[in-house]
Design a protein around this motif. Structure first.
Motif, mmCIF file in Angstrom:
data_model
loop_
_atom_site.group_PDB
_atom_site.id
_atom_site.type_symbol
_atom_site.label_atom_id
_atom_site.label_comp_id
_atom_site.label_asym_id
_atom_site.label_seq_id
_atom_site.Cartn_x
_atom_site.Cartn_y
_atom_site.Cartn_z
ATOM 1 N N ASN A 244 93.491 42.879 16.221
ATOM 2 C CA ASN A 244 93.140 42.417 17.570
ATOM 3 C C ASN A 244 92.526 43.545 18.401
ATOM 4 N N ASN A 245 91.698 44.352 17.714
ATOM 5 C CA ASN A 245 90.978 45.462 18.340
ATOM 6 C C ASN A 245 91.913 46.527 18.927
ATOM 7 N N ARG A 246 93.133 46.583 18.417
ATOM 8 C CA ARG A 246 94.102 47.587 18.816
ATOM 9 C C ARG A 246 94.395 48.495 17.621
ATOM 10 N N THR A 247 94.537 49.795 17.891
ATOM 11 C CA THR A 247 94.811 50.756 16.831
ATOM 12 C C THR A 247 96.288 50.694 16.436
ATOM 13 N N VAL A 248 96.520 50.816 15.139
ATOM 14 C CA VAL A 248 97.868 50.642 14.593
ATOM 15 C C VAL A 248 98.218 51.805 13.670
ATOM 16 N N TYR A 249 99.394 52.419 13.905
ATOM 17 C CA TYR A 249 99.929 53.391 12.947
ATOM 18 C C TYR A 249 100.363 52.657 11.683
ATOM 19 N N VAL A 250 100.205 53.299 10.538
ATOM 20 C CA VAL A 250 100.719 52.757 9.272
ATOM 21 C C VAL A 250 101.709 53.774 8.707
ATOM 22 N N GLU A 273 99.625 51.977 21.270
ATOM 23 C CA GLU A 273 99.838 52.010 22.721
ATOM 24 C C GLU A 273 101.275 51.677 23.105
ATOM 25 N N SER A 274 101.790 50.575 22.590
ATOM 26 C CA SER A 274 103.116 50.100 23.018
ATOM 27 C C SER A 274 104.252 50.585 22.126
ATOM 28 N N LEU A 275 103.911 51.070 20.928
ATOM 29 C CA LEU A 275 104.898 51.440 19.901
ATOM 30 C C LEU A 275 105.747 50.235 19.498
ATOM 31 N N ALA A 276 105.130 49.047 19.529
ATOM 32 C CA ALA A 276 105.785 47.826 19.064
ATOM 33 C C ALA A 276 105.450 47.605 17.595
ATOM 34 N N LEU A 277 106.365 46.984 16.872
ATOM 35 C CA LEU A 277 106.106 46.647 15.478
ATOM 36 C C LEU A 277 105.143 45.471 15.411
#
Length: 436
Positions: A244-250, A273-277
């Motif tokens: 959804n055009n948001r960067t995600v840690y893996v 951004e939010s540190l949400a899973l």
């Protein structure tokens, strides 16, 4: 010992049928949109792609062959639908562009780069994961949520379908701050089982809507990462991705040793951004047969030994207005059944998935009455007549069946038609009493 008990609840049990009517939307007038979603470069079908109507919580997902059916109330005809999948750029298309019968939507992989700020913020993957779980209440809804969801469960013996269960359910999702467990109410359901091939006398399989709901690791973290077990894993960063055009840690995780009876390995996807899973994709470590023997069986005769061959799990979340909500989960269990003095063993595969198709925050404190609540120990009864009705699901969204499931449905339909001809005195004059 506690972790072993948790796994049995985690995998769940097959649920009983209560044919109740409910819906988050009162509209009976709706439009149906169909299509296939593929990779824009390879044309490979994309599974579990989310389609969400903008401005609403109405959604569905694609099946294993990239196919979808989306039912939308007529009042949203002019709306747009956001098509999203982890690691791909989100694509937005108007519903008017999906009026054709043969729609193909192409998604393209996203190129993701973390900024210097994001990289420096978390250099220790374990510290990041601990923060996700310790601060989870900041990202999750503080009130209960009513959800409508579609559930499907298939059981195969070798490559042949022996049981197919489908249902629309209502879920009362409790907030993570509550000690209450989620409640499930069953709406429309249909099920067909070949008990001779399933051999339920030898093995009672576990499954059901609760098995997929308990995959919500934000609500039930004790089934994978409690305060004790989280210390037994190694966490490392993998390449970041996008949804959804948001960067995600893996974050990859693996057990440090085999001190625990139950260990998992897999990946966690965490919003930068939010540190949400955002998503979790993991599996049981089955390398030690002596420890995992009989793990996935609730009840069996003494002359039966069950060895799990595969146990894979996945859960996804969606964001809206700064809060994250459970949206989809699936599990796949494969195991071998050995019986004494029997030459050939039997291999079963149990697959379950739950997709939330609509939801609303429970502002009026609605509840599911105790008499309407499903219990994890009750079994859904056979109701095969629903398979003969092409419009069985009505306005409810569902996961389009793939070819193997459609083949099973077609076979059930033929059996129903054959039985009707017998009951009407056509064809053979023999009537089998007691058949549904």
């Amino acid at each position: 010992m506690e972790k072993s008990l948790n796994l049995k609840r985690f995998t769940g049990t097959i649920i009983a049928a209560l044919f109740l009517a409910f819906s988050l939307h009162a509209q009976t007038d709706f439009n149906v949109y169909n299509g296939t979603i593929v990779d824009g470069q390879t044309n490979k079908a994309l599974e579990a792609v989310s389609l969400n109507i903008n401005g609403t919580n109405i959604s569905t997902i694609t099946n294993s062959e990239g196919e979808f059916t989306l039912k939308v109330p007529s009042s949203y005809t002019d709306s747009k639908v956001a098509v999203s999948l982890l690691d791909y750029n989100t694509y937005v298309i108007s519903l008017t562009e999906l009026l054709n019968e043969d729609n193909t939507i192409k998604l393209y992989r996203a190129v993701t780069k973390l900024s210097a700020v994001s990289i420096s913020a978390f250099k220790n993957a374990e510290r990041l994961v601990k923060k996700v779980f310790s601060d989870k209440n900041k990202n999750l809804e503080e009130q209960s949520v009513f959800m409508t969801a579609f559930y499907r469960e298939t059981i195969k013996r070798r490559n042949r379908n022996v049981s197919l269960t489908e249902a629309v359910v209502n879920i009362l999702k409790q907030p993570t701050t509550s000690q209450l467990h989620d409640a499930i109410q069953l709406g429309k359901a249909r099920k067909s089982t070949d008990y001779k091939r399933l051999d339920t006398v030898s093995v009672k399989l576990q499954g059901g809507p609760f098995s997929t709901v308990y995959l919500d690791v934000m609500k039930y973290p004790e089934y994978i990462f409690n305060e004790e077990s989280i210390m037994s894993y190694n966490f490392t960063f993998d390449k970041p991705t996008t949804i959804n055009n948001r960067t995600v840690y893996v974050v990859d995780f693996r057990p440090k040793d085999n001190a625990f009876k139950i260990n998992y390995f897999g990946k966690l996807f965490i919003d930068v951004e939010s540190l949400a899973l955002v998503s979790a994709n993991y599996a049981l470590d089955l390398s030690n047969r002596s420890k995992t023997k009989n793990l996935l069986v609730k009840k069996k005769p003494t002359n039966i030994v069950v060895y799990p061959l595969e146990a894979n799990y996945k859960v996804d979340y969606k964001a809206k207005d700064g809060k994250w909500y459970y949206s989809y989960s699936t599990l796949s269990l494969k195991f071998k059944v050995n019986k004494k003095r029997q030459l050939f063993n039997k291999v079963y595969t149990l697959s379950s998935e739950m997709a939330v198709t609509d939801w609303e925050v429970n502002l009026t404190d609605k509840k599911i009455r105790n008499k309407d609540k499903l219990r994890p120990t009750v079994i859904i009864t056979d109701a095969i007549s629903g398979f003969s009705d092409a419009n069985f699901w009505g306005k409810y969204n569902f996961i389009e069946p793939d070819k193997s499931i459609q083949s099973a449905i077609d076979k059930i339909k033929k059996n129903i038609e054959k039985q009707k001809r017998k009951e009407n005195g056509k064809g053979t004059s023999k009537v089998i009493a007691g058949m549904p």
